[in-house]
Motif scaffolding. Sequence first.
Motif, short mmCIF file in Angstrom:
data_model
loop_
_atom_site.label_atom_id
_atom_site.label_comp_id
_atom_site.label_asym_id
_atom_site.label_seq_id
_atom_site.Cartn_x
_atom_site.Cartn_y
_atom_site.Cartn_z
N ILE A 76 -20.14 -122.91 -17.79
CA ILE A 76 -20.04 -124.29 -17.30
C ILE A 76 -19.88 -124.37 -15.78
CG2 ILE A 76 -19.02 -125.04 -19.47
CD1 ILE A 76 -16.31 -125.17 -17.98
N ARG A 77 -19.76 -123.20 -15.14
CA ARG A 77 -19.52 -123.18 -13.69
C ARG A 77 -20.64 -123.88 -12.93
NH1 ARG A 77 -18.26 -117.35 -11.96
NH2 ARG A 77 -16.76 -117.58 -13.64
N LEU A 78 -21.89 -123.55 -13.23
CA LEU A 78 -23.03 -124.15 -12.54
C LEU A 78 -23.13 -125.64 -12.84
CD1 LEU A 78 -25.55 -123.91 -10.79
CD2 LEU A 78 -26.84 -123.25 -12.83
N GLU A 79 -22.84 -126.01 -14.06
CA GLU A 79 -22.90 -127.43 -14.44
C GLU A 79 -21.91 -128.25 -13.62
OE1 GLU A 79 -21.93 -130.28 -18.30
OE2 GLU A 79 -22.15 -128.11 -18.58
N VAL A 80 -20.70 -127.73 -13.47
CA VAL A 80 -19.68 -128.44 -12.68
C VAL A 80 -20.10 -128.54 -11.22
CG1 VAL A 80 -17.30 -128.36 -11.84
CG2 VAL A 80 -17.79 -127.82 -14.23
N MET A 81 -20.63 -127.47 -10.66
CA MET A 81 -21.07 -127.48 -9.26
C MET A 81 -22.20 -128.49 -9.04
SD MET A 81 -19.11 -125.34 -7.64
CE MET A 81 -17.82 -125.89 -8.76
N GLU A 82 -23.11 -128.56 -9.99
CA GLU A 82 -24.22 -129.52 -9.87
C GLU A 82 -23.72 -130.95 -9.92
OE1 GLU A 82 -26.84 -128.33 -13.01
OE2 GLU A 82 -28.01 -127.00 -11.69
N ARG A 83 -22.65 -131.19 -10.69
CA ARG A 83 -22.10 -132.55 -10.77
C ARG A 83 -21.39 -132.94 -9.48
NH1 ARG A 83 -18.80 -133.00 -16.31
NH2 ARG A 83 -18.75 -135.21 -15.69
N LEU A 84 -20.95 -131.95 -8.70
CA LEU A 84 -20.31 -132.24 -7.40
C LEU A 84 -21.35 -132.52 -6.32
CD1 LEU A 84 -17.43 -129.59 -7.13
CD2 LEU A 84 -17.26 -131.99 -7.80
N CYS A 85 -22.56 -132.04 -6.49
CA CYS A 85 -23.59 -132.17 -5.45
C CYS A 85 -24.38 -133.46 -5.64
CB CYS A 85 -24.52 -130.95 -5.48
SG CYS A 85 -23.70 -129.40 -5.04
N GLU A 123 -15.63 -116.91 0.72
CA GLU A 123 -17.04 -117.01 0.33
C GLU A 123 -17.18 -118.11 -0.72
OE1 GLU A 123 -19.83 -115.55 1.41
OE2 GLU A 123 -18.60 -114.66 3.01
N PRO A 124 -18.18 -118.97 -0.59
CA PRO A 124 -18.37 -120.03 -1.59
C PRO A 124 -18.84 -119.45 -2.92
CG PRO A 124 -20.21 -120.00 -0.06
CD PRO A 124 -19.19 -119.02 0.48
N PRO A 125 -18.49 -120.07 -4.02
CA PRO A 125 -19.00 -119.59 -5.31
C PRO A 125 -20.53 -119.61 -5.32
CG PRO A 125 -17.26 -121.23 -5.60
CD PRO A 125 -17.60 -121.23 -4.15
N LYS A 126 -21.13 -118.61 -5.93
CA LYS A 126 -22.60 -118.52 -5.92
C LYS A 126 -23.23 -119.72 -6.63
CE LYS A 126 -22.95 -115.60 -10.05
NZ LYS A 126 -23.50 -114.35 -10.63
N GLU A 127 -22.52 -120.28 -7.62
CA GLU A 127 -23.03 -121.46 -8.32
C GLU A 127 -23.06 -122.67 -7.40
OE1 GLU A 127 -21.48 -118.56 -11.24
OE2 GLU A 127 -20.64 -119.52 -9.45
N LEU A 128 -22.08 -122.76 -6.49
CA LEU A 128 -22.08 -123.86 -5.52
C LEU A 128 -23.26 -123.71 -4.56
CD1 LEU A 128 -20.85 -126.33 -4.14
CD2 LEU A 128 -19.34 -124.79 -2.88
N VAL A 129 -23.51 -122.49 -4.12
CA VAL A 129 -24.64 -122.25 -3.22
C VAL A 129 -25.95 -122.66 -3.89
CG1 VAL A 129 -25.94 -120.49 -1.98
CG2 VAL A 129 -23.44 -120.38 -2.04
N GLU A 130 -26.08 -122.33 -5.16
CA GLU A 130 -27.30 -122.66 -5.89
C GLU A 130 -27.45 -124.16 -6.06
OE1 GLU A 130 -29.21 -121.82 -10.34
OE2 GLU A 130 -27.63 -120.50 -9.54
N ALA A 131 -26.36 -124.82 -6.44
CA ALA A 131 -26.41 -126.27 -6.66
C ALA A 131 -26.62 -127.02 -5.35
CB ALA A 131 -25.12 -126.74 -7.33
N ALA A 132 -25.96 -126.56 -4.28
CA ALA A 132 -26.10 -127.22 -2.98
C ALA A 132 -27.52 -127.06 -2.44
CB ALA A 132 -25.08 -126.66 -2.00
N ALA A 133 -28.13 -125.92 -2.69
CA ALA A 133 -29.50 -125.69 -2.23
C ALA A 133 -30.46 -126.66 -2.91
CB ALA A 133 -29.91 -124.24 -2.50
N LYS A 134 -30.25 -126.91 -4.21
CA LYS A 134 -31.10 -127.85 -4.93
C LYS A 134 -30.93 -129.27 -4.38
CE LYS A 134 -31.18 -125.42 -9.38
NZ LYS A 134 -30.77 -125.50 -10.81
N ALA A 135 -29.69 -129.63 -4.04
CA ALA A 135 -29.41 -130.99 -3.55
C ALA A 135 -29.58 -131.12 -2.04
CB ALA A 135 -27.99 -131.39 -3.93
#
Length: 309
Positions: free
Chosen positions: A70-79, A93-105
């Motif tokens: 659920i880590r990526l899902e939560v990060m995507e909901r923040l972006c 270092e930022p969580p890798k899931e945050l980096v991925e979600a932020a890059a998409k947004a």
Amino acid sequence: MKSVTVRELIKNIHLKPIYGEEYLDRPIVTSEISRPGLELAGFLNFYPAERIQLLGRTETSFVASMDEGIRLEVMERLCKQETPCFIISRKLEPPKELVEAAAKAQIPILQATSKTTQVSSSVTNFLEGRLAERSSVHGVLLDVFGIGLLITGESGVGKSETALELVQKGHRLVADDRVELYQYDELTLIGEAPEILNNLIEIRGVGIVDVMTLFGAGAILDQKQVDLVVHLENWTPDKRYDRLGGYMENVELLGVEVPKIRIPVKTGRNVSIILEVACMNFRAKKMGFDATESFTNRLTQLIAENKEV
């Protein structure tokens, strides 16, 4: 609506863009900062997406403890689309899931070296100054003996000439002709010069004078708290002026009460010296010494002694 870009924030605060450098022109529209604690736990009913999202040791540790599914899902909901950027404190270092979600947004991620509370304070102070409501007044603002002196008065009364003389004596100019004011907090009013008038004084008959060029960098100041307003007005024989200094009026500027005194101007009066003394006297009063009160006490004592005789 006023805004500041993420690029401007990085330029003025010690932050390092670590991801999304191509998105630094995103606007920041509020000085409030969010530390997404409840949001990371899944409660996003009141998520302030328009704020900068600041993650410290607590938030990153919580993310690390989350279930990987659920880590990526939560990060995507923040972006969200309106989210200006993420800031990670303490060189974490930022969580890798945050980096991925932020890059998409297309949201940049910034890194700070300071503690989370220090980052929050620095960013908030900068944004409050840049995003605060501003009001422009006609006058001159100087730093005289550490006192922020705002000189007002009718056009032609001699404000700029007096300011130039004060600068020549070693005091510092903030703004001439137009002063931009904004409320820093409920008790503090800050003044600065419009960008086009930085370091300049207009003297009738001479023209535009660049104070920094003529007197050096030590003769100017970017901004200053307004402590005292002095209103210069042409002297008229039918008007009475305060001679003892027992009364000081206040003027309200952007909701902040600032002490104000009126000084009559006429031929033969050295206005710059009077303003220097006014600032020193004002500072003495703030330190607890009131010459008017001292004089009144002496006079009362003298009257009492004469009555006894």
